[in-house]
Design a protein around this motif. Structure first.
Motif, PDB file in Angstrom:
ATOM      1  N   ARG A 151     -10.294  71.455   9.190  1.00  0.00           N
ATOM      2  CA  ARG A 151      -9.387  71.389  10.341  1.00  0.00           C
ATOM      3  C   ARG A 151      -9.771  72.416  11.398  1.00  0.00           C
ATOM      4  NH1 ARG A 151      -5.421  70.841   6.024  1.00  0.00           N
ATOM      5  NH2 ARG A 151      -4.961  73.066   6.248  1.00  0.00           N
ATOM      6  N   GLY A 152     -10.298  73.560  10.937  1.00  0.00           N
ATOM      7  CA  GLY A 152     -10.675  74.607  11.884  1.00  0.00           C
ATOM      8  C   GLY A 152     -11.879  74.232  12.727  1.00  0.00           C
ATOM      9  N   ASN A 153     -12.810  73.481  12.148  1.00  0.00           N
ATOM     10  CA  ASN A 153     -13.989  73.034  12.891  1.00  0.00           C
ATOM     11  C   ASN A 153     -14.405  71.659  12.391  1.00  0.00           C
ATOM     12  OD1 ASN A 153     -16.248  72.795  14.476  1.00  0.00           O
ATOM     13  ND2 ASN A 153     -17.503  74.214  13.269  1.00  0.00           N
ATOM     14  N   PRO A 154     -13.802  70.607  12.939  1.00  0.00           N
ATOM     15  CA  PRO A 154     -14.073  69.255  12.447  1.00  0.00           C
ATOM     16  C   PRO A 154     -15.385  68.659  12.932  1.00  0.00           C
ATOM     17  CG  PRO A 154     -12.532  69.154  14.266  1.00  0.00           C
ATOM     18  CD  PRO A 154     -12.758  70.614  13.992  1.00  0.00           C
ATOM     19  N   TYR A 155     -16.012  69.271  13.943  1.00  0.00           N
ATOM     20  CA  TYR A 155     -17.113  68.603  14.619  1.00  0.00           C
ATOM     21  C   TYR A 155     -18.368  68.416  13.768  1.00  0.00           C
ATOM     22  CZ  TYR A 155     -13.920  68.898  18.438  1.00  0.00           C
ATOM     23  OH  TYR A 155     -12.786  68.745  19.203  1.00  0.00           O
ATOM     24  N   PRO A 156     -18.755  69.359  12.910  1.00  0.00           N
ATOM     25  CA  PRO A 156     -19.872  69.065  12.005  1.00  0.00           C
ATOM     26  C   PRO A 156     -19.562  67.913  11.052  1.00  0.00           C
ATOM     27  CG  PRO A 156     -19.510  71.442  12.138  1.00  0.00           C
ATOM     28  CD  PRO A 156     -18.350  70.784  12.818  1.00  0.00           C
ATOM     29  N   LEU A 157     -18.305  67.765  10.672  1.00  0.00           N
ATOM     30  CA  LEU A 157     -17.915  66.668   9.789  1.00  0.00           C
ATOM     31  C   LEU A 157     -17.938  65.337  10.538  1.00  0.00           C
ATOM     32  CD1 LEU A 157     -15.034  68.514   7.914  1.00  0.00           C
ATOM     33  CD2 LEU A 157     -17.294  67.938   7.006  1.00  0.00           C
ATOM     34  N   TYR A 158     -17.519  65.339  11.804  1.00  0.00           N
ATOM     35  CA  TYR A 158     -17.646  64.128  12.603  1.00  0.00           C
ATOM     36  C   TYR A 158     -19.123  63.725  12.699  1.00  0.00           C
ATOM     37  CZ  TYR A 158     -12.831  64.849  14.317  1.00  0.00           C
ATOM     38  OH  TYR A 158     -11.481  65.006  14.416  1.00  0.00           O
ATOM     39  N   ARG A 159     -19.990  64.720  12.861  1.00  0.00           N
ATOM     40  CA  ARG A 159     -21.418  64.423  12.948  1.00  0.00           C
ATOM     41  C   ARG A 159     -21.907  63.765  11.667  1.00  0.00           C
ATOM     42  NH1 ARG A 159     -23.532  69.362  13.095  1.00  0.00           N
ATOM     43  NH2 ARG A 159     -22.635  69.661  15.166  1.00  0.00           N
ATOM     44  N   GLN A 160     -21.440  64.266  10.521  1.00  0.00           N
ATOM     45  CA  GLN A 160     -21.823  63.655   9.252  1.00  0.00           C
ATOM     46  C   GLN A 160     -21.355  62.204   9.171  1.00  0.00           C
ATOM     47  OE1 GLN A 160     -21.231  65.857   5.595  1.00  0.00           O
ATOM     48  NE2 GLN A 160     -21.183  67.802   6.710  1.00  0.00           N
ATOM     49  N   LEU A 161     -20.143  61.953   9.647  1.00  0.00           N
ATOM     50  CA  LEU A 161     -19.653  60.575   9.642  1.00  0.00           C
ATOM     51  C   LEU A 161     -20.517  59.688  10.529  1.00  0.00           C
ATOM     52  CD1 LEU A 161     -15.769  61.092   9.766  1.00  0.00           C
ATOM     53  CD2 LEU A 161     -17.153  60.419   7.797  1.00  0.00           C
ATOM     54  N   HIS A 162     -20.897  60.186  11.700  1.00  0.00           N
ATOM     55  CA  HIS A 162     -21.754  59.400  12.589  1.00  0.00           C
ATOM     56  C   HIS A 162     -23.109  59.110  11.942  1.00  0.00           C
ATOM     57  CE1 HIS A 162     -19.122  59.131  15.987  1.00  0.00           C
ATOM     58  NE2 HIS A 162     -19.079  60.433  16.196  1.00  0.00           N
ATOM     59  N   GLU A 163     -23.605  60.053  11.167  1.00  0.00           N
ATOM     60  CA  GLU A 163     -24.929  59.893  10.561  1.00  0.00           C
ATOM     61  C   GLU A 163     -24.912  59.037   9.307  1.00  0.00           C
ATOM     62  OE1 GLU A 163     -26.101  63.919   9.953  1.00  0.00           O
ATOM     63  OE2 GLU A 163     -26.671  64.265  12.057  1.00  0.00           O
ATOM     64  N   HIS A 164     -23.777  59.017   8.591  1.00  0.00           N
ATOM     65  CA  HIS A 164     -23.794  58.408   7.259  1.00  0.00           C
ATOM     66  C   HIS A 164     -22.737  57.331   7.011  1.00  0.00           C
ATOM     67  CE1 HIS A 164     -26.709  61.393   5.943  1.00  0.00           C
ATOM     68  NE2 HIS A 164     -25.953  62.330   6.474  1.00  0.00           N
ATOM     69  N   ALA A 165     -21.702  57.254   7.837  1.00  0.00           N
ATOM     70  CA  ALA A 165     -20.614  56.313   7.556  1.00  0.00           C
ATOM     71  C   ALA A 165     -20.678  55.106   8.488  1.00  0.00           C
ATOM     72  CB  ALA A 165     -19.263  57.008   7.716  1.00  0.00           C
ATOM     73  N   PRO A 166     -20.201  53.942   8.028  1.00  0.00           N
ATOM     74  CA  PRO A 166     -20.044  52.818   8.951  1.00  0.00           C
ATOM     75  C   PRO A 166     -19.093  53.198  10.077  1.00  0.00           C
ATOM     76  CG  PRO A 166     -19.718  52.132   6.660  1.00  0.00           C
ATOM     77  CD  PRO A 166     -19.749  53.624   6.665  1.00  0.00           C
ATOM     78  N   THR A 167     -19.133  52.452  11.178  1.00  0.00           N
ATOM     79  CA  THR A 167     -18.254  52.790  12.302  1.00  0.00           C
ATOM     80  C   THR A 167     -16.781  52.624  11.921  1.00  0.00           C
ATOM     81  OG1 THR A 167     -18.508  50.543  13.155  1.00  0.00           O
ATOM     82  CG2 THR A 167     -19.941  52.253  14.085  1.00  0.00           C
ATOM     83  N   ILE A 168     -16.494  51.702  10.982  1.00  0.00           N
ATOM     84  CA  ILE A 168     -15.166  51.590  10.383  1.00  0.00           C
ATOM     85  C   ILE A 168     -15.364  51.654   8.876  1.00  0.00           C
ATOM     86  CG2 ILE A 168     -13.091  50.166  10.094  1.00  0.00           C
ATOM     87  CD1 ILE A 168     -13.670  48.872  12.770  1.00  0.00           C
ATOM     88  N   PHE A 169     -14.762  52.632   8.222  1.00  0.00           N
ATOM     89  CA  PHE A 169     -15.019  52.836   6.799  1.00  0.00           C
ATOM     90  C   PHE A 169     -13.714  52.906   6.010  1.00  0.00           C
ATOM     91  CE2 PHE A 169     -14.977  56.899   9.007  1.00  0.00           C
ATOM     92  CZ  PHE A 169     -14.133  57.697   8.229  1.00  0.00           C
ATOM     93  N   GLN A 170     -13.739  52.332   4.823  1.00  0.00           N
ATOM     94  CA  GLN A 170     -12.569  52.359   3.946  1.00  0.00           C
ATOM     95  C   GLN A 170     -12.553  53.665   3.165  1.00  0.00           C
ATOM     96  OE1 GLN A 170     -12.340  49.035   1.259  1.00  0.00           O
ATOM     97  NE2 GLN A 170     -10.156  49.336   0.844  1.00  0.00           N
ATOM     98  N   ILE A 171     -11.353  54.190   2.928  1.00  0.00           N
ATOM     99  CA  ILE A 171     -11.214  55.473   2.255  1.00  0.00           C
ATOM    100  C   ILE A 171     -10.820  55.248   0.801  1.00  0.00           C
ATOM    101  CG2 ILE A 171      -9.995  57.691   2.242  1.00  0.00           C
ATOM    102  CD1 ILE A 171      -9.524  57.101   5.323  1.00  0.00           C
ATOM    103  N   ALA A 172     -11.759  55.505  -0.101  1.00  0.00           N
ATOM    104  CA  ALA A 172     -11.518  55.505  -1.551  1.00  0.00           C
ATOM    105  C   ALA A 172     -10.828  54.245  -2.052  1.00  0.00           C
ATOM    106  CB  ALA A 172     -10.704  56.742  -1.937  1.00  0.00           C
ATOM    107  N   GLY A 173     -11.211  53.093  -1.534  1.00  0.00           N
ATOM    108  CA  GLY A 173     -10.652  51.849  -2.025  1.00  0.00           C
ATOM    109  C   GLY A 173      -9.175  51.642  -1.741  1.00  0.00           C
ATOM    110  N   THR A 174      -8.624  52.408  -0.809  1.00  0.00           N
ATOM    111  CA  THR A 174      -7.199  52.317  -0.467  1.00  0.00           C
ATOM    112  C   THR A 174      -7.008  51.355   0.705  1.00  0.00           C
ATOM    113  OG1 THR A 174      -7.259  54.100   1.170  1.00  0.00           O
ATOM    114  CG2 THR A 174      -6.947  54.736  -1.148  1.00  0.00           C
ATOM    115  N   LYS A 175      -5.783  51.292   1.216  1.00  0.00           N
ATOM    116  CA  LYS A 175      -5.502  50.494   2.412  1.00  0.00           C
ATOM    117  C   LYS A 175      -5.811  51.286   3.685  1.00  0.00           C
ATOM    118  CE  LYS A 175      -0.578  51.737   2.821  1.00  0.00           C
ATOM    119  NZ  LYS A 175       0.792  51.195   2.941  1.00  0.00           N
TER     120      LYS A 175
END
Length: 409
Positions: free
Chosen positions: A21-45
Protein backbone atom coordinates in the motif's frame (compact mmCIF):
# COMPACT_ATOMS: atom_id res chain seq x y z
CA UNK A 1 3.92 -13.19 -20.66
CA UNK A 2 5.50 -15.65 -18.24
CA UNK A 3 4.43 -17.48 -15.12
CA UNK A 4 7.41 -16.16 -13.14
CA UNK A 5 5.15 -14.08 -10.88
CA UNK A 6 2.12 -15.36 -8.97
CA UNK A 7 -0.60 -12.82 -9.73
CA UNK A 8 -2.60 -13.73 -6.62
CA UNK A 9 0.42 -13.09 -4.41
CA UNK A 10 1.08 -9.74 -6.11
CA UNK A 11 -2.54 -8.70 -5.59
CA UNK A 12 -2.41 -9.68 -1.92
CA UNK A 13 0.81 -7.69 -1.46
CA UNK A 14 -0.78 -4.74 -3.21
CA UNK A 15 -3.97 -4.64 -1.18
CA UNK A 16 -3.14 -6.17 2.18
CA UNK A 17 0.46 -5.34 3.11
CA UNK A 18 1.86 -2.09 4.46
CA UNK A 19 4.71 -2.20 1.95
CA UNK A 20 2.39 -2.75 -1.00
CA UNK A 21 0.00 0.00 0.00
CA UNK A 22 2.91 2.33 0.72
CA UNK A 23 4.38 1.89 -2.77
CA UNK A 24 2.08 0.03 -5.16
CA UNK A 25 3.82 1.06 -8.37
CA UNK A 26 6.45 -1.72 -8.58
CA UNK A 27 3.60 -4.19 -8.05
CA UNK A 28 1.55 -2.58 -10.82
CA UNK A 29 4.61 -2.99 -13.03
CA UNK A 30 4.73 -6.69 -12.19
CA UNK A 31 1.08 -7.04 -13.12
CA UNK A 32 1.71 -5.31 -16.45
CA UNK A 33 4.62 -7.64 -17.14
CA UNK A 34 3.07 -10.92 -16.03
CA UNK A 35 -0.73 -10.75 -15.65
CA UNK A 36 -3.49 -10.71 -18.26
CA UNK A 37 -5.16 -7.31 -18.66
CA UNK A 38 -8.14 -8.81 -16.78
CA UNK A 39 -7.17 -11.51 -14.30
CA UNK A 40 -9.13 -13.71 -11.91
CA UNK A 41 -8.06 -13.74 -8.27
CA UNK A 42 -7.50 -17.21 -6.78
CA UNK A 43 -10.44 -18.84 -8.51
CA UNK A 44 -12.93 -16.50 -6.80
CA UNK A 45 -15.62 -14.23 -8.25
CA UNK A 46 -13.12 -11.35 -7.96
CA UNK A 47 -11.14 -10.03 -10.92
CA UNK A 48 -8.49 -7.37 -11.31
CA UNK A 49 -8.31 -5.04 -14.32
CA UNK A 50 -4.89 -3.52 -14.95
CA UNK A 51 -4.78 -2.27 -18.60
CA UNK A 52 -5.70 1.31 -19.52
CA UNK A 53 -7.97 0.30 -22.40
CA UNK A 54 -9.64 -2.43 -20.36
CA UNK A 55 -10.15 -0.18 -17.33
CA UNK A 56 -11.72 2.45 -19.57
CA UNK A 57 -13.96 -0.13 -21.23
CA UNK A 58 -15.11 -1.58 -17.90
CA UNK A 59 -15.91 1.87 -16.49
CA UNK A 60 -18.10 2.66 -19.50
CA UNK A 61 -19.84 -0.70 -19.99
CA UNK A 62 -23.54 -0.45 -19.17
CA UNK A 63 -23.68 -4.17 -18.36
CA UNK A 64 -21.62 -3.48 -15.25
CA UNK A 65 -22.84 -1.79 -12.08
CA UNK A 66 -20.92 -0.02 -9.33
CA UNK A 67 -20.05 -3.26 -7.53
CA UNK A 68 -20.49 -4.71 -4.10
CA UNK A 69 -19.23 -2.53 -1.30
CA UNK A 70 -17.45 -4.71 1.24
CA UNK A 71 -17.37 -3.41 4.81
CA UNK A 72 -14.01 -3.74 6.51
CA UNK A 73 -12.50 -6.67 8.35
CA UNK A 74 -15.73 -7.97 9.80
CA UNK A 75 -15.40 -11.75 9.99
CA UNK A 76 -17.96 -11.77 12.80
CA UNK A 77 -20.28 -9.35 11.05
CA UNK A 78 -19.46 -6.56 13.50
CA UNK A 79 -18.48 -4.18 10.70
CA UNK A 80 -22.03 -4.20 9.37
CA UNK A 81 -23.01 -1.96 12.30
CA UNK A 82 -20.71 0.83 11.21
CA UNK A 83 -21.82 1.89 7.76
CA UNK A 84 -21.18 5.50 6.74
CA UNK A 85 -22.74 7.85 4.21
CA UNK A 86 -20.01 6.71 1.77
CA UNK A 87 -21.20 3.10 1.99
CA UNK A 88 -24.90 4.06 2.09
CA UNK A 89 -26.67 2.19 -0.76
CA UNK A 90 -28.66 5.37 -1.50
CA UNK A 91 -25.53 7.48 -2.09
CA UNK A 92 -24.99 8.62 -5.68
CA UNK A 93 -21.66 6.79 -5.92
CA UNK A 94 -23.37 3.49 -5.02
CA UNK A 95 -26.36 3.71 -7.36
CA UNK A 96 -26.95 2.12 -10.75
CA UNK A 97 -29.54 3.24 -13.33
CA UNK A 98 -32.36 4.10 -13.28
CA UNK A 99 -31.99 5.60 -9.77
CA UNK A 100 -28.52 6.90 -10.59
CA UNK A 101 -29.72 8.43 -13.87
CA UNK A 102 -32.43 10.46 -12.17
CA UNK A 103 -30.23 11.73 -9.35
CA UNK A 104 -27.21 12.47 -11.51
CA UNK A 105 -29.31 14.34 -14.08
CA UNK A 106 -30.82 16.57 -11.43
CA UNK A 107 -27.45 17.24 -9.79
CA UNK A 108 -25.67 17.91 -13.08
CA UNK A 109 -28.09 20.78 -13.72
CA UNK A 110 -26.75 22.44 -10.59
CA UNK A 111 -23.08 21.43 -11.07
CA UNK A 112 -22.59 23.09 -14.44
CA UNK A 113 -19.40 24.37 -16.04
CA UNK A 114 -20.76 27.88 -15.47
CA UNK A 115 -20.96 27.22 -11.73
CA UNK A 116 -17.37 25.96 -11.67
CA UNK A 117 -16.01 28.75 -13.89
CA UNK A 118 -17.62 31.31 -11.61
CA UNK A 119 -15.58 29.87 -8.75
CA UNK A 120 -12.22 30.81 -10.34
CA UNK A 121 -11.90 34.24 -8.68
CA UNK A 122 -12.96 32.70 -5.38
CA UNK A 123 -10.50 29.82 -5.73
CA UNK A 124 -7.69 32.25 -6.53
CA UNK A 125 -8.64 34.50 -3.62
CA UNK A 126 -8.72 31.55 -1.20
CA UNK A 127 -5.33 30.27 -2.40
CA UNK A 128 -3.78 33.74 -2.07
CA UNK A 129 -5.31 34.17 1.39
CA UNK A 130 -3.78 30.90 2.57
CA UNK A 131 -0.36 31.81 1.16
CA UNK A 132 -0.55 35.31 2.70
CA UNK A 133 -0.10 33.67 6.12
CA UNK A 134 3.47 32.64 5.26
CA UNK A 135 6.70 34.23 4.16
CA UNK A 136 9.99 33.14 2.68
CA UNK A 137 11.92 30.90 5.07
CA UNK A 138 8.88 29.41 6.77
CA UNK A 139 8.62 25.64 7.07
CA UNK A 140 5.04 24.53 6.64
CA UNK A 141 3.06 21.31 6.38
CA UNK A 142 1.45 21.61 2.95
CA UNK A 143 -1.26 19.08 3.84
CA UNK A 144 -2.45 20.83 7.00
CA UNK A 145 -1.70 24.41 5.92
CA UNK A 146 -2.64 24.49 2.24
CA UNK A 147 -3.95 21.40 0.46
CA UNK A 148 -6.66 20.62 3.03
CA UNK A 149 -7.93 24.16 3.74
CA UNK A 150 -8.11 25.09 0.04
CA UNK A 151 -10.76 22.58 -1.16
CA UNK A 152 -12.65 22.77 2.14
CA UNK A 153 -12.90 26.55 1.72
CA UNK A 154 -13.82 26.32 -1.96
CA UNK A 155 -16.67 23.85 -1.45
CA UNK A 156 -17.61 25.67 1.75
CA UNK A 157 -18.12 28.86 -0.23
CA UNK A 158 -19.94 27.04 -3.01
CA UNK A 159 -22.44 25.72 -0.49
CA UNK A 160 -22.28 28.84 1.72
CA UNK A 161 -21.25 26.85 4.77
CA UNK A 162 -20.24 29.33 7.50
CA UNK A 163 -16.47 29.90 7.42
CA UNK A 164 -16.24 29.20 11.15
CA UNK A 165 -17.38 25.63 10.44
CA UNK A 166 -15.10 24.81 7.51
CA UNK A 167 -12.25 23.20 9.38
CA UNK A 168 -14.52 21.25 11.69
CA UNK A 169 -14.92 18.84 8.80
CA UNK A 170 -11.27 18.14 7.97
CA UNK A 171 -10.56 15.49 10.67
CA UNK A 172 -14.08 14.07 10.36
CA UNK A 173 -13.67 13.59 6.61
CA UNK A 174 -10.34 11.82 7.06
CA UNK A 175 -11.98 9.35 9.46
CA UNK A 176 -15.06 8.87 7.27
CA UNK A 177 -13.04 8.14 4.12
CA UNK A 178 -10.81 5.66 5.99
CA UNK A 179 -13.88 3.60 6.84
CA UNK A 180 -14.77 3.17 3.16
CA UNK A 181 -11.95 0.69 2.57
CA UNK A 182 -12.81 -3.03 2.35
CA UNK A 183 -9.70 -3.59 4.49
CA UNK A 184 -10.61 -1.11 7.23
CA UNK A 185 -10.24 -2.39 10.79
CA UNK A 186 -13.12 -2.41 13.27
CA UNK A 187 -11.56 0.59 15.05
CA UNK A 188 -11.41 2.49 11.75
CA UNK A 189 -15.02 1.56 11.00
CA UNK A 190 -16.14 2.79 14.42
CA UNK A 191 -14.30 6.10 13.95
CA UNK A 192 -15.76 6.45 10.44
CA UNK A 193 -19.27 5.80 11.70
CA UNK A 194 -18.95 8.39 14.48
CA UNK A 195 -17.56 10.98 12.05
CA UNK A 196 -20.26 10.23 9.50
CA UNK A 197 -23.07 10.58 12.04
CA UNK A 198 -21.68 13.92 13.23
CA UNK A 199 -21.51 15.30 9.70
CA UNK A 200 -24.94 13.92 8.78
CA UNK A 201 -26.49 15.68 11.77
CA UNK A 202 -24.83 18.95 10.74
CA UNK A 203 -26.04 18.80 7.14
CA UNK A 204 -29.61 17.77 8.01
CA UNK A 205 -29.93 21.02 9.94
CA UNK A 206 -27.93 22.99 7.36
CA UNK A 207 -30.05 21.84 4.38
CA UNK A 208 -33.29 22.47 6.25
CA UNK A 209 -32.19 26.03 6.99
CA UNK A 210 -31.20 26.67 3.35
CA UNK A 211 -34.51 25.29 2.15
CA UNK A 212 -36.28 27.79 4.39
CA UNK A 213 -33.88 30.61 3.46
CA UNK A 214 -32.64 30.14 -0.13
CA UNK A 215 -29.66 32.12 -1.42
CA UNK A 216 -29.51 33.20 -5.05
CA UNK A 217 -26.56 31.86 -7.09
CA UNK A 218 -25.81 29.30 -4.37
CA UNK A 219 -24.98 25.68 -5.23
CA UNK A 220 -27.15 24.16 -2.50
CA UNK A 221 -30.10 26.35 -3.47
CA UNK A 222 -29.56 25.28 -7.09
CA UNK A 223 -29.58 21.62 -6.02
CA UNK A 224 -32.77 22.16 -4.04
CA UNK A 225 -34.38 23.83 -7.04
CA UNK A 226 -33.01 21.42 -9.66
CA UNK A 227 -35.92 19.90 -11.52
CA UNK A 228 -36.41 17.27 -14.22
CA UNK A 229 -39.87 16.68 -15.67
CA UNK A 230 -41.43 18.36 -12.64
CA UNK A 231 -39.46 16.18 -10.19
CA UNK A 232 -37.11 17.47 -7.50
CA UNK A 233 -34.79 15.74 -5.06
CA UNK A 234 -36.29 14.54 -1.80
CA UNK A 235 -34.91 16.11 1.37
CA UNK A 236 -33.04 12.98 2.49
CA UNK A 237 -31.52 12.70 -1.01
CA UNK A 238 -30.28 16.28 -0.80
CA UNK A 239 -28.81 15.72 2.68
CA UNK A 240 -26.86 12.67 1.53
CA UNK A 241 -25.81 14.26 -1.74
CA UNK A 242 -24.48 17.46 -0.18
CA UNK A 243 -22.47 15.52 2.37
CA UNK A 244 -21.04 13.26 -0.35
CA UNK A 245 -20.13 16.26 -2.52
CA UNK A 246 -18.46 18.03 0.39
CA UNK A 247 -16.25 15.06 1.22
CA UNK A 248 -15.51 14.11 -2.40
CA UNK A 249 -14.48 17.69 -3.22
CA UNK A 250 -12.16 17.74 -0.22
CA UNK A 251 -10.50 14.36 -0.51
CA UNK A 252 -9.64 14.28 -4.21
CA UNK A 253 -8.29 17.81 -4.43
CA UNK A 254 -6.34 17.78 -1.16
CA UNK A 255 -4.39 14.70 -2.19
CA UNK A 256 -4.04 15.68 -5.84
CA UNK A 257 -2.16 18.72 -4.50
CA UNK A 258 -0.16 16.82 -1.88
CA UNK A 259 0.85 13.94 -4.13
CA UNK A 260 1.52 16.29 -7.04
CA UNK A 261 3.74 18.67 -5.09
CA UNK A 262 5.72 15.80 -3.58
CA UNK A 263 6.26 14.33 -7.05
CA UNK A 264 7.33 17.73 -8.34
CA UNK A 265 9.79 18.37 -5.51
CA UNK A 266 11.20 14.87 -6.01
CA UNK A 267 11.85 15.66 -9.69
CA UNK A 268 13.70 19.02 -9.81
CA UNK A 269 13.99 18.95 -13.59
CA UNK A 270 10.20 18.92 -13.87
CA UNK A 271 9.88 21.69 -11.28
CA UNK A 272 12.24 23.82 -13.35
CA UNK A 273 10.02 23.35 -16.41
CA UNK A 274 7.03 24.78 -14.51
CA UNK A 275 9.07 27.64 -13.09
CA UNK A 276 10.28 28.58 -16.57
CA UNK A 277 6.91 28.18 -18.27
CA UNK A 278 3.75 28.53 -16.20
CA UNK A 279 1.60 27.65 -19.25
CA UNK A 280 2.59 24.01 -18.65
CA UNK A 281 0.59 23.90 -15.39
CA UNK A 282 -2.62 22.44 -16.89
CA UNK A 283 -0.76 19.49 -18.43
CA UNK A 284 1.28 19.15 -15.22
CA UNK A 285 -1.91 18.74 -13.17
CA UNK A 286 -3.06 16.01 -15.58
CA UNK A 287 0.32 14.34 -15.15
CA UNK A 288 0.10 14.51 -11.35
CA UNK A 289 -3.29 12.81 -11.61
CA UNK A 290 -1.79 10.11 -13.82
CA UNK A 291 1.47 9.64 -11.97
CA UNK A 292 0.19 9.31 -8.39
CA UNK A 293 -3.63 9.59 -8.27
CA UNK A 294 -5.51 10.13 -4.99
CA UNK A 295 -8.00 7.39 -5.88
CA UNK A 296 -6.31 4.17 -6.94
CA UNK A 297 -9.26 1.88 -7.71
CA UNK A 298 -12.92 1.64 -8.67
CA UNK A 299 -15.30 -1.30 -8.29
CA UNK A 300 -17.72 -2.76 -10.81
CA UNK A 301 -20.10 -5.74 -10.76
CA UNK A 302 -21.29 -7.81 -13.75
CA UNK A 303 -25.08 -7.76 -14.03
CA UNK A 304 -25.01 -10.57 -16.60
CA UNK A 305 -22.64 -13.01 -18.29
CA UNK A 306 -20.41 -11.00 -20.59
CA UNK A 307 -17.07 -10.82 -22.36
CA UNK A 308 -14.57 -7.96 -22.14
CA UNK A 309 -11.21 -7.95 -23.90
CA UNK A 310 -11.52 -11.67 -24.57
CA UNK A 311 -12.22 -12.50 -20.92
CA UNK A 312 -15.44 -14.33 -20.04
CA UNK A 313 -17.04 -12.85 -16.92
CA UNK A 314 -19.98 -14.56 -15.21
CA UNK A 315 -22.92 -12.64 -13.79
CA UNK A 316 -21.98 -11.51 -10.28
CA UNK A 317 -18.27 -11.15 -11.06
CA UNK A 318 -16.68 -8.39 -8.97
CA UNK A 319 -14.08 -6.29 -10.78
CA UNK A 320 -11.40 -4.24 -9.04
CA UNK A 321 -10.54 -1.60 -11.64
CA UNK A 322 -6.92 -0.64 -10.95
CA UNK A 323 -7.08 2.98 -12.12
CA UNK A 324 -3.52 3.75 -11.02
CA UNK A 325 -2.22 0.65 -12.82
CA UNK A 326 -4.02 1.76 -15.98
CA UNK A 327 -2.34 5.13 -15.60
CA UNK A 328 1.03 3.34 -15.66
CA UNK A 329 0.19 1.03 -18.59
CA UNK A 330 3.24 0.97 -20.91
CA UNK A 331 0.97 0.20 -23.85
CA UNK A 332 -0.76 3.55 -23.29
CA UNK A 333 1.93 5.84 -21.87
CA UNK A 334 5.55 6.17 -22.94
CA UNK A 335 7.97 5.53 -20.07
CA UNK A 336 5.00 5.44 -17.65
CA UNK A 337 7.02 5.44 -14.42
CA UNK A 338 8.60 8.80 -15.31
CA UNK A 339 7.01 12.12 -14.30
CA UNK A 340 6.69 14.29 -17.41
CA UNK A 341 4.78 17.54 -16.87
CA UNK A 342 4.67 18.15 -20.63
CA UNK A 343 3.12 14.74 -21.32
CA UNK A 344 0.23 14.85 -23.77
CA UNK A 345 -0.97 11.28 -24.26
CA UNK A 346 -4.61 11.57 -23.33
CA UNK A 347 -6.49 11.77 -20.04
CA UNK A 348 -5.67 9.68 -16.98
CA UNK A 349 -8.26 7.34 -15.48
CA UNK A 350 -8.10 9.10 -12.12
CA UNK A 351 -11.63 10.55 -12.18
CA UNK A 352 -13.20 7.29 -13.35
CA UNK A 353 -15.35 7.14 -16.44
CA UNK A 354 -18.77 6.53 -17.89
CA UNK A 355 -21.87 7.50 -15.93
CA UNK A 356 -19.87 7.58 -12.68
CA UNK A 357 -17.20 9.99 -13.93
CA UNK A 358 -16.42 12.30 -10.99
CA UNK A 359 -18.82 15.25 -10.87
CA UNK A 360 -16.18 17.43 -9.27
CA UNK A 361 -13.41 16.68 -11.79
CA UNK A 362 -13.42 20.14 -13.39
CA UNK A 363 -13.41 21.82 -9.97
CA UNK A 364 -10.50 19.67 -8.76
CA UNK A 365 -8.54 20.53 -11.90
CA UNK A 366 -9.26 24.24 -11.39
CA UNK A 367 -8.09 24.15 -7.78
CA UNK A 368 -4.96 22.20 -8.68
CA UNK A 369 -4.02 24.63 -11.45
CA UNK A 370 -4.65 27.69 -9.27
CA UNK A 371 -2.70 26.18 -6.36
CA UNK A 372 0.45 25.41 -8.36
CA UNK A 373 0.34 28.73 -10.19
CA UNK A 374 0.00 30.80 -7.02
CA UNK A 375 2.46 28.74 -4.95
CA UNK A 376 5.22 28.78 -7.57
CA UNK A 377 4.66 32.48 -8.25
CA UNK A 378 5.12 33.32 -4.57
CA UNK A 379 7.78 30.80 -3.56
CA UNK A 380 9.68 29.59 -6.65
CA UNK A 381 12.63 28.31 -4.60
CA UNK A 382 10.65 26.13 -2.22
CA UNK A 383 12.17 22.78 -1.24
CA UNK A 384 11.32 19.56 0.55
CA UNK A 385 12.27 19.92 4.23
CA UNK A 386 11.87 16.26 5.21
CA UNK A 387 10.42 13.05 3.87
CA UNK A 388 6.63 13.07 4.22
CA UNK A 389 4.63 10.49 6.14
CA UNK A 390 2.16 8.54 4.05
CA UNK A 391 -1.15 7.01 5.02
CA UNK A 392 -0.72 3.34 4.15
CA UNK A 393 -3.71 1.78 5.94
CA UNK A 394 -5.98 1.99 2.91
CA UNK A 395 -5.22 0.59 -0.52
CA UNK A 396 -7.95 2.50 -2.36
CA UNK A 397 -6.69 5.98 -1.46
CA UNK A 398 -3.23 7.48 -1.91
CA UNK A 399 -2.67 10.17 0.72
CA UNK A 400 0.10 11.93 2.61
CA UNK A 401 -0.24 12.56 6.34
CA UNK A 402 2.08 15.55 6.04
CA UNK A 403 4.39 17.25 3.58
CA UNK A 404 7.07 19.44 5.25
CA UNK A 405 8.23 22.15 2.82
CA UNK A 406 10.49 25.17 3.24
CA UNK A 407 9.12 28.19 1.41
CA UNK A 408 11.59 30.44 -0.41
CA UNK A 409 10.96 33.33 -2.76
Amino acid sequence: MTAAVNTDEVFIQLTQTTEGRGNPYPLYRQLHEHAPTIFQIAGTKYYGVRGYAECSEVLRDGRLGVGERAVGQDADGEGDKYGTFITDPAALINLDPPLHTRLRRLVTKAFTKRQVDRMLPNTTSIADGLLDKFESGDVIDVIADLSTPLPVAVVGRMLNVPESDWMLFAPLMVDAVAGASPWATIDQLKAAYAASEQMKAYFIEFVADRKAHPIEDDLLTAILRAEENGERLAEDEVNLLVLTLFVAAFSTTAHLIGNGLYALLSNPDQLRILLDDRSVIPSAVEEFLRYDPPVQVAARSAHEDLEIAGTELPAGAQLTVLLAAGNRDPERFTDPDRLDVRRSQGPPLSFGGGIHHCLGASLARQEGQVFFDRLLSRFPNLSLEAAPARRDEIFAFRELRNLPVRLAS
